[in-house]
Scaffold this active site. Structure first.
Site, PDB file in Angstrom:
ATOM      1  N   LEU A  45       0.823  -1.211   0.000  1.00  0.00           N
ATOM      2  CA  LEU A  45       0.000   0.000   0.000  1.00  0.00           C
ATOM      3  C   LEU A  45       0.855   1.257   0.000  1.00  0.00           C
ATOM      4  CD1 LEU A  45      -2.736  -1.040   2.601  1.00  0.00           C
ATOM      5  CD2 LEU A  45      -2.969  -0.942   0.111  1.00  0.00           C
ATOM      6  N   GLY A  46       2.048   1.172   0.559  1.00  0.00           N
ATOM      7  CA  GLY A  46       2.908   2.356   0.610  1.00  0.00           C
ATOM      8  C   GLY A  46       4.054   2.158   1.569  1.00  0.00           C
ATOM      9  N   GLY A  48       6.640   4.459   4.510  1.00  0.00           N
ATOM     10  CA  GLY A  48       6.921   5.689   5.240  1.00  0.00           C
ATOM     11  C   GLY A  48       8.368   5.686   5.673  1.00  0.00           C
ATOM     12  N   VAL A  53       3.990  -0.681   4.341  1.00  0.00           N
ATOM     13  CA  VAL A  53       2.618  -1.055   4.679  1.00  0.00           C
ATOM     14  C   VAL A  53       2.022  -1.918   3.571  1.00  0.00           C
ATOM     15  CG1 VAL A  53       0.336  -0.153   5.277  1.00  0.00           C
ATOM     16  CG2 VAL A  53       2.377   1.075   6.021  1.00  0.00           C
ATOM     17  N   ASP A 156       1.647  13.652  15.224  1.00  0.00           N
ATOM     18  CA  ASP A 156       1.826  13.557  13.765  1.00  0.00           C
ATOM     19  C   ASP A 156       0.471  13.605  13.053  1.00  0.00           C
ATOM     20  OD1 ASP A 156       3.312  13.474  11.431  1.00  0.00           O
ATOM     21  OD2 ASP A 156       3.587  11.296  11.454  1.00  0.00           O
TER      22      ASP A 156
END
EC number: 2.7.11.1
Length: 391
Positions: A45-46, A48, A53, A156
């Site tokens: 999904l991505g 960081g 993820v 955050d």
């Protein structure tokens, strides 16, 4: 010159003082590990700064989950995130931690969460109505008031960390990797939050900050949503970020703030801050965003985006602002639960309610039959990236 003037938060000040030590002493927390073979990765999904993820399937019940594989960081930081997620589990609009697993070979920890069918905020925010913005801001406030009441600041808050399933009007506050326990008088690291959402206290190196940092970040989100300007304060670095803020809020109030707390400004600001008047919020209204702006929206925004962290609305005060009257009335009519913030808690038992179970996974090429983390090479498996995922 004596040091900065100390500051104590106005609400939920001594929450952790009154809790047993094991509640906040995350370094002593003993993690209970689940079985990594229960999960099968589906797609990336991505990624960081601290993790990658994936969408995954819990093969014991065929439920979709989101798996966050943590990059090597200090064990202390991982324990902090886990302890905070466990403390907040079941709270309104807090992402539910379902399981914690570890690859036996690489020792890489991974967190499994409830799945949210998120719409990318850059697409979603362009379609939201005035009522939608009020509704989702109120949902974020439920999560913030809850975590603050539990003695925890998120640190955050930003659009990337707010998952919205617009079809089901479901919101979750995610990524608690920078979250921290609030202890009055403690000095904290100012290298938290993302640049566009950093409060002035971080930008002037004031370390005795508190929950009100999250309220500044929320104000930045609100401004970007109602004015359709993303991000609202667009600094090129941390110094320029304060300049961008000063061009809107003015330099006079900034100097009042640093005088009040006896803060010594970095000399680099001498050449770049200049002198700026305070701008009226109305000057950011134009034909493309006027349908999202109202007097109560501007009043609410004005009470969040204050230099002085002590004078910002708390999350609970924010929920009582007239901006939310219609939302509160509608939720009362629909009979929300009496949970803090009026949202049904998500327990681990009903964690997946409302999320349709996925059919038995068809072979996924190289992933078929793989556990969540391949023993020898946890991050090396060829998982297809999701369309539009942050790389």
């Amino acid at each position: 010159m004596s040091g900065p003037v100390p500051s104590r938060v106005r609400v939920y000040t001594d929450v952790n003082t009154h809790r047993p030590r094991e509640y906040w002493d995350y370094e002593s927390h003993v993690v209970e590990w689940g079985n990594q073979d229960d999960y099968q990765l589906v797609r990336k999904l991505g990624r960081g700064k601290y993790s990658e993820v994936f969408e995954a399937i819990n093969i014991t019940n065929n439920e979709k989950v989101v798996v966050k594989i943590l990059k090597p960081v200090k064990k202390k930081k991982i324990k902090r995130e886990i302890k905070i997620l466990e403390n907040l589990r079941g709270g309104p609009n807090i992402i539910t931690l379902a399981d914690i697993v570890k690859d036996p070979a690489s020792r890489t920890p991974a967190l499994a969460f409830e799945h949210v069918n998120n719409t990318d905020f850059k697409q979603l925010y362009q379609t939201l109505t005035d009522y939608d913005i009020r509704f989702y801001m109120y949902e974020i406030l439920k999560a913030l008031d809850y975590c603050h009441s539990m003695g925890i600041m998120h640190r955050d808050v930003k659009p990337h960390n707010v998952m919205i399933d617009h079809e089901h009007r479901k919101l979750r506050l995610i990524d608690w990797g920078l979250a921290e326990f609030y202890h009055p008088g403690q000095e904290y690291n100012v290298r938290v939050a993302s640049r566009y959402f950093k409060g002035p206290e971080l930008l002037v190196d004031y370390q005795m900050y508190d929950y009100s940092l999250d309220m500044w970040s929320l104000g930045c989100m609100l401004a970007s949503m109602i004015f359709r300007k993303e991000p609202f304060f667009h600094g090129h670095d941390n110094y320029d970020q304060l300049v961008r803020i000063a061009k809107v809020l003015g330099t006079e109030d900034l100097y009042d703030y640093i005088d009040k707390y006896n803060i010594e400004l970095d000399p680099r600001f001498n050449d770049i801050l200049g002198r700026h008047s305070r701008k009226r919020w109305e000057r950011f209204v134009h034909s493309e965003n006027q349908h999202l702006v109202s007097p109560e929206a501007l009043d609410f925004l004005d009470k969040l985006l204050r230099y002085d962290h002590q004078s910002r609305l708390t999350a609970r005060e924010a929920m009582e602002h007239p901006y939310f009257y219609t939302v509160v009335k509608d939720q009362a009519r629909m009979g929300s639960s009496s949970m803090p913030g009026g949202s049904t808690p998500v327990s681990s038992a009903n964690m997946m309610s409302g999320i349709s179970s996925v059919p038995t996974p068809s072979p996924l090429g190289p992933l078929a039959g793989s556990p969540v983390i391949a023993a020898a090479n946890p991050l090396g498996m060829p998982v297809p990236a999701a369309a539009g995922a942050q790389q």
